[in-house]
Each structure stands twice: as C-alpha cells, then as structure tokens.
Design a protein around this motif. Sequence first.
Motif, PDB file in Angstrom:
ATOM      1  N   ASP A 155      33.072  41.424  46.196  1.00 16.62           N
ATOM      2  CA  ASP A 155      32.970  39.711  46.583  1.00 16.62           C
ATOM      3  C   ASP A 155      33.990  38.587  46.581  1.00 16.62           C
ATOM      4  N   LYS A 156      34.783  38.515  46.716  1.00 15.49           N
ATOM      5  CA  LYS A 156      36.271  38.036  46.274  1.00 15.49           C
ATOM      6  C   LYS A 156      37.267  38.379  47.727  1.00 15.49           C
ATOM      7  N   ARG A 157      37.152  39.431  48.503  1.00 18.31           N
ATOM      8  CA  ARG A 157      37.547  39.870  49.475  1.00 18.31           C
ATOM      9  C   ARG A 157      37.671  40.166  50.677  1.00 18.31           C
ATOM     10  N   THR A 177      44.342  38.367  54.512  1.00 23.66           N
ATOM     11  CA  THR A 177      42.846  37.479  53.923  1.00 23.66           C
ATOM     12  C   THR A 177      42.256  37.074  55.618  1.00 23.66           C
TER      13      THR A 177
END
Length: 181
Positions: A47-49, A13
């Motif tokens: 949207d999350k990663r 990430t």
Amino acid sequence: MGAEILTYPSAFTETTGKAHWEVLLRARAIENQCYVIAAAQTGRHNDKRASYGHAMVVDPWGRVVACCHESGADVALAEIDLECVQQVRTEMPIMQHRRTDLYGRLPPDTQTDDATTDEDVYMFGDHAVTAAQVFYKTRSSFAFVNRKPVLPGRILARIGPQVAPLATVSRSTDSSRCFCT
C-alpha cells in the motif's frame, strides 16, 4: 576508470523515477563514457510503495538505446558496441584531463587482484561486505551482490528459462550511432 559497462539495479519510487531516473542514467553513461545497463523493479509492492520501473540501456553518448515499458513484465534488448566506447573515448579523451594534483587515486592498499578468502571483509561506506558477496574486484574497486534486497526473494536478473515475453526491438541502421551529427 576504464569500465566499458556499468550496471545499476534499482527500485526508484514512481515520484523520483519520473523526475530523475533517465537523466541520472544518461549522465552516468556520459561522464564515464561507457554503456549503462539499469535493471529496475516495477509495480506496486504494498500500500505504501510502488516502483517506477523503466529498465533501460544507455550508450556512451547518453542516448537511450533500449527501454522497458511503463509497467508489467518486460524485456529490453540492446546491442552493446564496445567499438563505440573506444570511439567516444578517442574523440573526447576526458581521462587525459584528470587533475591528479587535486583528485588523487585511491591508496595502493585499498584493493588488490589477489585471491580472496572467506574471511575477507570489504567496506562499502559503513557496511561490511563479505568475500562471499563479492563477484568482481580490481585494484581500485569491487562489485558485490546485495544480500538484503528491498523485497526479500526478488531477483534483478536470472540466467535460465524465459520468465517474461520478449519485446520486439528494431535494430538501428544509423552508422553514426555514437555521435550526434
């Protein structure tokens, strides 16, 4: 134990990549006294990663010899000097310092160099790896293809037509490339 190049595909990430990616790769190169080639997914997946990227090559002394840019498609090129690996291992023979009385070798029945059959299954922790996924094995290790990547349909490396523009990389003329002076 004896590898000259280690490869690490990843999808760190952005947060963990900024904090740990380079330092972990440099540590792996130093402690194993070999080159580390690390492919890395980059960009926003949903949207999350979002992945950090920064694919890189690190030499056995822990120096980054090639690195991709922060985002977008990029290619990093590096010259792999296997004589450098041998020079580092000769100057700092860490395998001679191994404490086999404390840390033994793998049991002799773990892996063999024998031919595999389609029915063979290898264990990676709690996960079964089929013989079809294994592309390299030795007496004490095996390397395999991840059959369930984070993003289905993505590949980490491809042999074939160029899919991204090549980056210009200057060649080092420093004769002491493998050692700090």
